[in-house]
Design a protein around this motif. Structure first.
Motif, PDB file in Angstrom:
ATOM      1  N   PHE A   5      -7.120   0.005   3.338  1.00 31.48           N
ATOM      2  CA  PHE A   5      -7.731  -1.120   4.029  1.00 31.48           C
ATOM      3  C   PHE A   5      -8.848  -1.729   3.188  1.00 31.48           C
ATOM      4  O   PHE A   5      -8.908  -2.946   2.998  1.00 31.48           O
ATOM      5  N   LEU A   6      -9.725  -0.887   2.668  1.00 30.36           N
ATOM      6  CA  LEU A   6     -10.846  -1.383   1.847  1.00 30.36           C
ATOM      7  C   LEU A   6     -10.335  -2.102   0.603  1.00 30.36           C
ATOM      8  O   LEU A   6     -10.886  -3.129   0.204  1.00 30.36           O
ATOM      9  N   ASN A   7      -9.282  -1.581   0.008  1.00 30.36           N
ATOM     10  CA  ASN A   7      -8.693  -2.206  -1.170  1.00 30.36           C
ATOM     11  C   ASN A   7      -8.123  -3.590  -0.833  1.00 30.36           C
ATOM     12  O   ASN A   7      -8.352  -4.560  -1.556  1.00 30.36           O
ATOM     13  N   ILE A   8      -7.397  -3.685   0.267  1.00 30.92           N
ATOM     14  CA  ILE A   8      -6.819  -4.973   0.696  1.00 30.92           C
ATOM     15  C   ILE A   8      -7.928  -5.975   1.000  1.00 30.92           C
ATOM     16  O   ILE A   8      -7.868  -7.130   0.561  1.00 30.92           O
ATOM     17  N   ILE A   9      -8.942  -5.543   1.726  1.00 30.49           N
ATOM     18  CA  ILE A   9     -10.025  -6.451   2.117  1.00 30.49           C
ATOM     19  C   ILE A   9     -10.792  -6.928   0.885  1.00 30.49           C
ATOM     20  O   ILE A   9     -11.153  -8.106   0.781  1.00 30.49           O
ATOM     21  N   ARG A  10     -11.025  -6.040  -0.069  1.00 28.17           N
ATOM     22  CA  ARG A  10     -11.711  -6.436  -1.309  1.00 28.17           C
ATOM     23  C   ARG A  10     -10.904  -7.517  -2.029  1.00 28.17           C
ATOM     24  O   ARG A  10     -11.445  -8.530  -2.465  1.00 28.17           O
ATOM     25  N   ILE A  41       0.841  -1.205   0.000  1.00 31.57           N
ATOM     26  CA  ILE A  41       0.000   0.000   0.000  1.00 31.57           C
ATOM     27  C   ILE A  41       0.873   1.251   0.000  1.00 31.57           C
ATOM     28  O   ILE A  41       0.794   2.084  -0.876  1.00 31.57           O
ATOM     29  N   ASN A  42       1.702   1.370   1.026  1.00 31.46           N
ATOM     30  CA  ASN A  42       2.579   2.533   1.145  1.00 31.46           C
ATOM     31  C   ASN A  42       3.739   2.149   2.060  1.00 31.46           C
ATOM     32  O   ASN A  42       3.584   2.154   3.281  1.00 31.46           O
ATOM     33  N   PRO A  43       4.888   1.829   1.477  1.00 34.53           N
ATOM     34  CA  PRO A  43       6.012   1.322   2.278  1.00 34.53           C
ATOM     35  C   PRO A  43       6.496   2.284   3.362  1.00 34.53           C
ATOM     36  O   PRO A  43       7.005   1.852   4.378  1.00 34.53           O
TER      37      PRO A  43
END
Length: 163
Positions: free
Chosen positions: A79-84, A67-69
């Motif tokens: 978070f929503l992107n990861i969960i999707r 996401i953002n190192p």
């Protein structure tokens, strides 16, 4: 080869409005200090709440750095992107499991060449037996005469990338 062409394809999946609200609620519940992001530990708790398992340190590090190192946490959008994506992967794996179970008519947890022949006779009756044998050998990675779910899943997921 054959599974490359016939493998289950991941579908783009969108969360329902109620599921999306649930994810936002979980994010807010885990962001106890209202920082606007989830720390590593907060994220682990969120995954437990949504998926029922605690992710490993390696998984969390990988997801957070994707996401953002340089960030100290995961924003709501990240978070929503990861969960999707995790939900998509879960649904895809369930689809593969369903296909495997349909082939495994004797509920043994593995497929034999006979299982393959029966399944292919139903879905592709004109497919030459030689081709079915080639597919079976390709999928049976350890050449033990059985295709485990792991072998089958690998063929369905990664075999299609060779096409």
């Amino acid at each position: 080869m054959f599974f490359s062409e016939a493998g289950a394809r991941p579908r783009t999946w969108e969360a329902s409005p109620s599921e999306h609200r649930k994810w936002v609620e979980v994010f807010k519940a885990c962001d106890e200090d209202n920082k606007g992001y989830l720390s590593r530990e907060d994220f682990k708790v969120a995954v437990v709440m949504l998926f029922g398992y605690k992710p490993s340190k390696i998984e969390v590090d990988s997801l957070m750095s994707s996401i953002n190192p340089s960030a100290s946490g995961i924003s709501l959008e990240g978070f929503l992107n990861i969960i999707r994506k995790k939900k998509e992967a879960q649904l895809y794996r369930n689809e593969i499991r369903h296909i495997f179970t349909a082939f495994d008519v004797h509920y043994r947890g593995f497929l034999t060449l006979e299982d393959f022949k029966k399944a292919f006779r139903q879905v592709a009756p004109k497919l030459p037996e030689r081709t079915i044998l080639e597919v079976f050998r390709e999928v049976d990675q350890d050449s033990d005469g059985h295709v485990s779910f792991r072998d089958f899943e690998y063929a369905m997921k990664y075999g299609q990338k060779e096409a």
